[in-house]
Enzyme design. Structure first.
Site, PDB file in Angstrom:
ATOM      1  CG  ASP A  84      -2.285   0.215   1.080  1.00 39.05           C
ATOM      2  OD1 ASP A  84      -2.687   0.413  -0.068  1.00 39.05           O
ATOM      3  OD2 ASP A  84      -3.022   0.200   2.079  1.00 39.05           O
TER       4      ASP A  84
ATOM      5  CD  GLU B 157      -7.406   3.663   1.721  1.00 33.17           C
ATOM      6  OE1 GLU B 157      -7.176   3.096   0.641  1.00 33.17           O
ATOM      7  OE2 GLU B 157      -8.180   3.202   2.577  1.00 33.17           O
TER       8      GLU B 157
ATOM      9  CG  ASP C  33      -7.943   2.713  -2.709  1.00 33.60           C
ATOM     10  OD1 ASP C  33      -6.953   2.349  -2.046  1.00 33.60           O
ATOM     11  OD2 ASP C  33      -9.113   2.361  -2.463  1.00 33.60           O
TER      12      ASP C  33
ATOM     13  CB  ILE D 174      -3.748  -1.867  -2.312  1.00 34.54           C
ATOM     14  CG1 ILE D 174      -2.307  -2.003  -2.757  1.00 34.54           C
ATOM     15  CG2 ILE D 174      -4.447  -3.231  -2.493  1.00 34.54           C
ATOM     16  CD1 ILE D 174      -1.603  -3.200  -2.126  1.00 34.54           C
ATOM     17  CG  ASP D 175     -10.603  -0.499  -3.719  1.00 37.01           C
ATOM     18  OD1 ASP D 175     -10.929  -0.078  -2.598  1.00 37.01           O
ATOM     19  OD2 ASP D 175     -11.393  -1.049  -4.500  1.00 37.01           O
TER      20      ASP D 175
ATOM     21  CB  THR E  76      -6.421  -4.533   1.888  1.00 36.72           C
ATOM     22  OG1 THR E  76      -7.599  -4.331   2.645  1.00 36.72           O
ATOM     23  CG2 THR E  76      -5.818  -3.190   1.553  1.00 36.72           C
TER      24      THR E  76
ATOM     25  CG  ASP F 164     -12.830   3.196  -1.478  1.00 37.83           C
ATOM     26  OD1 ASP F 164     -11.802   2.627  -1.876  1.00 37.83           O
ATOM     27  OD2 ASP F 164     -13.142   3.291  -0.278  1.00 37.83           O
TER      28      ASP F 164
HETATM   29  P1  AMP Z   1     -14.848  -3.937  -1.333  1.00 32.16           P
HETATM   30  O1  AMP Z   1     -13.592  -4.490  -1.892  1.00 32.16           O
HETATM   31  O2  AMP Z   1     -15.868  -3.617  -2.364  1.00 32.16           O
HETATM   32  O3  AMP Z   1     -15.387  -4.741  -0.200  1.00 32.16           O
HETATM   33  O4  AMP Z   1     -14.491  -2.513  -0.771  1.00 32.16           O
HETATM   34  C1  AMP Z   1     -13.304  -2.196  -0.133  1.00 32.16           C
HETATM   35  C2  AMP Z   1     -13.441  -0.802   0.399  1.00 32.16           C
HETATM   36  O5  AMP Z   1     -14.484  -0.756   1.357  1.00 32.16           O
HETATM   37  C3  AMP Z   1     -12.230  -0.278   1.116  1.00 32.16           C
HETATM   38  O6  AMP Z   1     -11.537   0.544   0.260  1.00 32.16           O
HETATM   39  C4  AMP Z   1     -12.780   0.537   2.285  1.00 32.16           C
HETATM   40  O7  AMP Z   1     -12.450   1.890   2.141  1.00 32.16           O
HETATM   41  C5  AMP Z   1     -14.285   0.389   2.136  1.00 32.16           C
HETATM   42  N1  AMP Z   1     -15.011   0.221   3.393  1.00 32.16           N
HETATM   43  C6  AMP Z   1     -14.541   0.039   4.653  1.00 32.16           C
HETATM   44  N2  AMP Z   1     -15.562  -0.031   5.542  1.00 32.16           N
HETATM   45  C7  AMP Z   1     -16.710   0.113   4.844  1.00 32.16           C
HETATM   46  C8  AMP Z   1     -18.101   0.143   5.201  1.00 32.16           C
HETATM   47  N3  AMP Z   1     -18.500   0.001   6.469  1.00 32.16           N
HETATM   48  N4  AMP Z   1     -19.002   0.327   4.200  1.00 32.16           N
HETATM   49  C9  AMP Z   1     -18.617   0.457   2.933  1.00 32.16           C
HETATM   50  N5  AMP Z   1     -17.311   0.443   2.534  1.00 32.16           N
HETATM   51  C10 AMP Z   1     -16.366   0.278   3.474  1.00 32.16           C
HETATM   52 MG    MG Z   2     -10.281   1.351  -1.134  1.00 26.75          MG
END
Ligand code: AMP
Ligand code: MG
Length: 335
Positions: free
Chosen positions: A47, A70, A128, A130-131, A133, A275
């Site tokens: 990251d 981020e 971002d 690394i989106d 993780t 994101d």
């Molecule tokens: P995903 O891979 O679609 O599950 O999304 C990952 C992203 O979800 C990360 O970049 C976080 O910033 C974000 N994230 C963290 N907590 C939450 C939450 N409570 N609701 C929605 N997104 C979140």
């Molecule tokens: Mg992200």
């Protein structure tokens, strides 16, 4: 030369190099299982390095542009951050030539260039590094996501998905897909290994019954129980495709699936601009539609978060109203 051609080129180079850093961390640290208990998690190392790489490219080519990234360098400073700092420095410098290599100070400075507050005026980048993780750690989907926002509107988005098959119909075929969108110029895909780009488009389904939807693997990021009810209302019978990261935006934009639902799980969570910035432009440039769960346009002009929005719905444009209505029917029952 077309509008934002220079920014497009630099963003592609930056995202590809950062993606390579992530791939090498995965190969050496995650799958090699060489991490010990006291090491910072490999995803943290990747990251920080990815953010340092992208910010260094942006600084070199667009020194005036601020960045909303981020990460910040807090955990890399002082004695407690020494081991992590050294690892991140080694990785980051791995992509630069001798004359470009960063000192420790320059590394920390590069990472902290991501501390911009965002806002409604002027140019800034959203990153971002690394989106997804969790996807990275399980060898699934993750993405390096970079967008240029001008006066609150996303103008350029580039996403690198190291583990996304280049052709969804060949899941065991080559992986590493890069997605590019420029406002008014369309959406494109290329393989990491091939400079030739192809235009991408949303599916042309006209009925929600034919649709496949995708959502997070993590039910803590998007409600699976709400999406199941929405799918039922829409007559969707196919199983949802669960995938980590903004690779979901890439998948729907090239018609692997038709709908992306991100349904709020808490009243207090606020989505972050990094994101969604690049993904939202990819969707609209590929002919899709995107809004929050209230039908509002995503507003990238209010700082580092999407403070004025709640959740995200992206879909084929012809069914978007219908999907939105089903989302609102299900969510209103909960209030
Ligand atoms: P995903 O891979 O679609 O599950 O999304 C990952 C992203 O979800 C990360 O970049 C976080 O910033 C974000 N994230 C963290 N907590 C939450 C939450 N409570 N609701 C929605 N997104 C979140
Ligand atoms: Mg992200």
């Amino acid at each position: 030369m077309s509008v934002l051609a220079a920014e497009r080129k630099v963003a592609i180079q930056a995202v590809l190099q950062a993606s390579k850093v992530c791939q090498s961390v995965f190969k050496n640290l995650v799958s090699g299982e060489t991490i010990t208990k006291n090491d910072k998690s490999p995803v943290t190392v990747a990251d920080f390095s990815a953010q340092a790489v992208v910010n260094t490219y942006l600084r070199e080519h667009f020194p005036e542009d601020p960045i909303v990234g981020e990460e910040d360098s807090k955990d890399l400073r002082g004695d407690t951050g020494k081991a992590l700092r050294e690892k991140v420095l080694e990785l980051t410098n791995g992509v630069f030539s001798e004359s470009e290599k960063l000192s420790e100070d320059k590394l920390l400075e590069a990472i902290d260039r991501g501390n911009y507050a965002g806002g409604a005026t002027g140019r800034h980048w959203a990153l971002d590094p690394i989106d997804g993780t969790k996807g990275f750690l399980r060898g699934g989907q993750y993405a390096v996501c970079l967008a240029l926002i001008v006066d609150g509107e996303v103008q350029l988005g580039v996403m690198g998905c190291p583990n996304l098959p280049v052709d969804a119909s060949k899941p065991d075929g080559p992986r590493g897909s890069l997605f590019i969108a420029v406002k008014g110029q369309g959406a494109f895909q290329r393989a990491f290994s091939d400079i030739n780009e192809s235009p991408i488009k949303f599916s042309n389904i006209t009925s929600t019954q034919e649709a496949t939807f995708c959502e997070s693997v993590e039910s803590g990021h998007s409600s699976h129980s709400d999406s199941a009810q929405i799918a039922q209302l829409l007559g969707i019978t196919r199983e949802p495709v669960r995938m980590d990261s903004q690779a979901k935006y890439c998948s729907i934009s090239r018609a692997d699936a038709d709908i992306y639902l991100r349904l709020p799980v808490s009243a207090t969570y606020v989505e972050k601009i990094w994101d969604h910035a690049s993904g939202s432009l990819l969707v609209t440039e590929a002919g899709g539609a995107i809004s929050d769960v209230n039908g509002n346009k995503l507003d990238f002009s209010v700082g580092r978060t999407l403070a004025k929005n709640k959740g995200v719905i992206a879909s084929n444009a012809s069914i978007h109203e219908q999907v939105l209505k089903a989302v609102q029917t299900v969510l209103s029952k909960k209030q």
